[in-house]
Write an enzyme that holds these catalytic residues in place. Structure first.
Site, mmCIF file in Angstrom:
data_model
loop_
_atom_site.group_PDB
_atom_site.id
_atom_site.type_symbol
_atom_site.label_atom_id
_atom_site.label_comp_id
_atom_site.label_asym_id
_atom_site.label_seq_id
_atom_site.Cartn_x
_atom_site.Cartn_y
_atom_site.Cartn_z
ATOM 1 C CB CYS A 85 -46.183 -26.674 -25.117
ATOM 2 S SG CYS A 85 -46.218 -25.925 -26.834
ATOM 3 C CG HIS A 175 -43.802 -30.700 -26.001
ATOM 4 N ND1 HIS A 175 -45.129 -31.018 -25.690
ATOM 5 C CD2 HIS A 175 -43.905 -29.747 -26.906
ATOM 6 C CE1 HIS A 175 -45.965 -30.221 -26.423
ATOM 7 N NE2 HIS A 175 -45.132 -29.419 -27.090
ATOM 8 C CD GLU A 177 -45.134 -33.666 -23.559
ATOM 9 O OE1 GLU A 177 -45.872 -32.983 -24.102
ATOM 10 O OE2 GLU A 177 -44.367 -33.033 -22.522
#
Length: 519
Positions: A85, A175, A177
């Site tokens: 990002c 993202h 994660e």
């Protein structure tokens, strides 16, 4: 206490709420990592000598003057770098690309079109396929630096995934994660294993050996006391330290009057009967409750409790003829939530912890053998040390105890009411077989009283809130979905058996990253 890890990933934090999740995914891949705020990232880079670097997201904008940047030493090092990002955006801006504000922002679910094969996508996403990802950006990359190629696009991001395979630089606008990006953890695993070439052999068995050696090196022949609360964290820290230095360690359990029902006696019985640990029980309940009585400010409660803990440990150390070190069960989330990486509110979240060091007047140094671990990792280490599953699975309970489960002014009467309600709630959870499915559960005595009717009479008593959450590492949490039959049974028992409570409510608040617990 410093533990050496030859294969380390440095995560540069630009202030994202989910930076900690990057660390979790990397560790789940069997690779050790540490987070460093961008302001001190160069120092961390030199200290850790990492094998790869990940740049986190951020609420900042790269187009603003003075916005955070990655240290140039990272790009000069020749190491693999993954930008996520904002991390992708600052990497592009610093390497000769261009980032601009955009009218087409992307927040939430989006879809990534895989334009080309890439080591980051190996065995996960193939060229020509389309996959759900999670976006959170206003700015977007509009030109990529020389050497990069486009490997993924989305509606709002023409450079949603980019790669410079020669330099092993990769960037993603989404993202990976978060759980809302299915297979995102596999992308991070590909980065640390296939791209950075790290082995993934970071285990709790290895950590145990390293930690024991580090404790011995730090302590030498010094005398050590341990702040034992009976929780998983302090107990694992105590056992690990005892394994390292043996009889140099004395554990001190301070009963501050804010513990759960019968908790102090249960802890003493367990450690004296099952473990050969010198243990001193200090009844300081009058001292703590006296200092807290009537205090309603949650931050003052925490700081008062932290100060009194230190005073008690000082006094007990003197009785023992002095001590050189104090062991604490500080965890990585405590460290993260006790310092402000980017000037945000996190500086006050864990203010009862002494993670910044002890007062100068104390001639003791902190030993924090769990400082690099998340809660679930501590439980694995506890099992490695031989703690029983029933103990390892205990719900976490904060150092300030019932003081922060009693919003508003603290009194002895309110603490006893809360203690009784909390015990009934946990008893019902155990009877229902739900204890292990819940990460943390507790009762809260709200600072309001309501009119009720019990039998033929009116009552004017407190409202009790029940909370239960599911979590893995304590960084995020969601409320547990009880059925109404359970809640009705627990509420009926509390109202019937605890004088002072005439209403029970259930708290359905979740805990996204960066938020605090009940105050």
């Amino acid at each position: 206490m410093t533990i050496s890890n030859p294969d380390t990933v440095l995560i540069v934090d630009f202030g994202s709420q989910v930076t900690q999740l990057i660390a979790r995914r990397v560790r789940e891949a069997g690779v050790y990592c540490e987070i460093a705020p961008f302001q001190s990232a160069e120092e961390a880079f030199n200290r850790l000598a990492p094998k790869a670097v990940i740049l986190s997201g951020s609420p900042a904008s790269t187009v603003d003057i003075g916005s955070p940047r990655a240290p140039q030493v990272i790009f000069d090092s020749g190491l693999p770098v993954l930008g996520i990002c904002y991390g992708e955006q600052t990497m592009c801006a610093q390497l000769g690309g261009r980032v601009e504000g955009s009218d087409h922002r992307e927040f939430g679910r989006a879809f990534l079109e895989i334009e080309d094969d890439c080591p980051l996508f190996d065995d996960v996403w193939a060229k020509g396929t389309r996959h759900q990802v999670w976006m959170s950006h206003g700015d977007r990359v509009t030109a990529i630096p020389a050497g990069f190629r486009v490997v993924g696009t989305s509606t709002g991001a023409p450079f949603a995934a980019i790669a410079d395979d020669e330099r092993k630089y990769y960037g993603v606008q989404f993202h990976p994660e978060v759980v809302h990006t299915p297979d995102g953890a596999k992308l991070l695993s590909n980065f640390v294993h296939k791209i950075a070439g790290l082995s993934g052999d970071w285990t709790m068995a290895a950590y145990r050996e390293q930690a024991i050696e580090a404790i011995r090196k730090q302590v030498g022949d010094g005398k050590v006391i341990c702040a034992l609360s009976g929780g998983v964290d302090s107990s694992v820290a105590a056992l690990l330290t005892h394994e390292a230095v043996g009889d140099q360690l004395t554990c001190i359990l301070v009963d501050h009057g804010l513990m759960r029902k019968n908790e102090a006696s249960e802890v003493v019985a367990m450690f004296r009967e099952h473990y050969n640990l010198p243990l001193i029980l200090v009844d300081a309940s009058d001292r703590f409750i006296g200092a807290l009585e009537g205090e309603s400010d949650p931050e003052k409660k925490r700081k008062t409790i932290g100060r009194l803990f230190i005073e008690v440990f000082e006094e007990e150390a003197k009785k023992l003829g002095g001590a050189d070190f104090l062991v604490q069960g500080t965890l990585y989330p405590d460290v993260i939530e006790s310092v402000s990486f980017t000037g945000g509110p996190s500086v006050t979240i864990k203010s009862h912890h002494n993670v910044g060091g002890l007062p100068e007047r104390m001639n003791m140094s902190l030993v924090e053998p769990l400082r690099e671990l998340f809660k679930d990792e501590v439980r694995v280490l506890g099992k490695e040390l031989g703690l029983p599953d029933s103990f390892i699975g205990r719900h976490p309970f904060p150092g300030p105890g019932l003081a922060i489960r009693c919003p508003g002014g603290v009194t002895r009467e309110k603490l006893e009411i809360l203690r009784s309600a909390d015990a009934i709630y946990l008893d019902e959870i155990r009877k229902a077989g739900l204890y292990d499915a819940i990460w943390q559960a507790f009762a809260v005595l709200l600072p309001v009283q309501t009119v009720g009717v019990m039998g033929d009479g009116r009552t004017y008593e407190f409202v009790c809130a029940l909370r239960a959450v599911t979590s893995v590492d304590g960084m995020t949490a969601d409320f547990y979905h009880y059925d109404m039959e359970f809640l009705g049974r627990a509420a009926t028992r509390i109202i019937n058996e605890v004088k002072g409570i005439n209403r029970v409510v259930y708290d359905v608040t979740s805990k996204p990253p960066g938020t605090i617990e009940w105050e």
